[in-house]
Design an enzyme around this catalytic site. Structure first.
Site, mmCIF file in Angstrom:
data_model
loop_
_atom_site.group_PDB
_atom_site.id
_atom_site.type_symbol
_atom_site.label_atom_id
_atom_site.label_comp_id
_atom_site.label_asym_id
_atom_site.label_seq_id
_atom_site.Cartn_x
_atom_site.Cartn_y
_atom_site.Cartn_z
ATOM 1 C CG ASP A 1 -1.814 1.194 1.297
ATOM 2 O OD1 ASP A 1 -2.859 1.118 0.622
ATOM 3 O OD2 ASP A 1 -1.496 2.200 1.969
ATOM 4 C CE1 TYR B 1 0.365 7.663 2.772
ATOM 5 C CE2 TYR B 1 0.802 5.397 2.158
ATOM 6 C CZ TYR B 1 -0.031 6.347 2.721
ATOM 7 O OH TYR B 1 -1.249 5.965 3.232
ATOM 8 C CE LYS C 1 -3.952 4.581 0.579
ATOM 9 N NZ LYS C 1 -2.539 4.441 0.946
ATOM 10 C CG HIS D 1 -4.988 9.629 0.564
ATOM 11 N ND1 HIS D 1 -3.650 9.589 0.291
ATOM 12 C CD2 HIS D 1 -5.099 9.163 1.828
ATOM 13 C CE1 HIS D 1 -2.984 9.129 1.354
ATOM 14 N NE2 HIS D 1 -3.849 8.867 2.296
#
Ligand code: NAP
Length: 275
Positions: free
Chosen positions: A49, A54, A79, A112
């Site tokens: 994931d 990120y 996302k 998200h």
């Protein structure tokens, strides 16, 4: 059903999602996240994931490409970030994530966060990229029941997944049941409440009974609820520990006890009041 590390759930479009995956938020881009992905694949995880937010998609893509496991055996989620809502921006966001990952296609592309006013337009773009085959499934994250009801009214293609904060201290039973009754897979994030509740003595009493760690009890609790779980660690030993949960099962009375620990405790953002 006997669970093992390769157990998958069938999503409402027929594509399968592995029940356990590796979380990677705050797994630093470069050798740290690459080693984490490699360690996870080595012990049998087949689901990673990530998210634009990120800042590690390039490294994750590299680790997936460099592994000896065929691409079609690894499930990669990414996302769309909040600044990429709106039809055209969303199309570009998917293309850019795919470019950074460089893995031919994305398995699951999620919104998200349910950004006000724009999320339904964004969903239309996700339906488009899904039809074009750029991702194998589309879904949402941090959606409440109200957000899901709204989406189910306007969508042509149903979301496959809703990824939300979920752990014994935030046992979102109503949301879980709504998703499961509507053939949407509930995926739990921050299973350890970011580590904040992992040493809670209430978990330890259950863990001692099964001779397991608190982390393993939490992961197993998700699996037995049919909730996809994505524990994050960048440490090889913990990545293995978090997936060593297939040699026992939690008895019904202990599942009930763990369910009863709900305090509506959140370790991260709360979408309840997002209109
Ligand atoms: N959609 C969203 O809005 C959203 C929001 C949050 C998270 N997520 C996803 O969900 C994933 C998991 O959530 P999270 O990262 O927030 O938190 P988490 O998985 O609940 O907890 C991660 C923390 O627990 C520690 N940890 C891991 N295994 C452990 C073990 N066996 N014993 C003790 N400590 C352990 C980790 O440290 P070390 O790394 O040092 O081991 C890290 O500090 C994320 O990485 C991300 O992929 C999605």
């Amino acid at each position: 059903m006997k669970l093992d590390i390769s157990t998958k759930l069938k999503m409402n479009n027929g594509v399968e999602i592995p029940l356990i995956g590796l979380g990677t938020y705050l797994s630093e881009s470069g050798s740290i996240v690459e080693s984490a992905v490699q360690a996870a694949l080595d012990v049998g995880y087949r689901h990673i994931d990530t998210a634009k937010f990120y800042f590690n998609e390039e490294s994750i893509g590299k680790a997936v490409r460099n592994s000896s496991i065929p691409r079609n055996e690894i499930f990669v989620t990414t996302k769309l970030w909040n600044s990429d809502h709106g039809y055209n921006k969303a199309l570009i966001a998917l293309e850019e994530s795919l470019k950074r990952l460089d893995i031919e296609y994305i398995d699951l592309f999620l919104i998200h966060w349910p950004v006000e006013n724009l999320r339904n337009e964004t969903w239309k773009a996700l339906e488009e990229v899904y039809k074009e085959g750029m991702c194998r499934a589309i879904g949402v994250s941090n959606y409440t029941i109200n957000h899901l009801k709204e989406l189910l009214e306007i969508c042509e293609i149903k979301p496959t997944v809703n990824q939300v904060e979920f752990h014994p201290f935030l046992y979102q039973k109503e949301l879980m049941e709504f998703c499961q009754n509507n053939d949407i897979i509930l995926e739990g994030y921050s299973p350890f409440a970011k580590g904040q509740r992992i040493n809670d003595p209430k978990l330890t009493t259950v863990a001692e009974k099964y001779d397991k760690t608190n982390a393993q009890i939490i992961v197993r609790w998700h699996l037995q609820h049919n909730v996809v779980v994505i524990p994050k660690s960048s440490k090889k030993q913990r990545i293995a520990e978090n997936s060593d949960v297939y040699d026992f099962s939690i008895a019904e009375e202990d599942m009930d006890y763990l369910d009863s620990l709900n305090e509506n405790f959140r370790c991260t953002w709360d979408p309840t009041n997002v209109q």
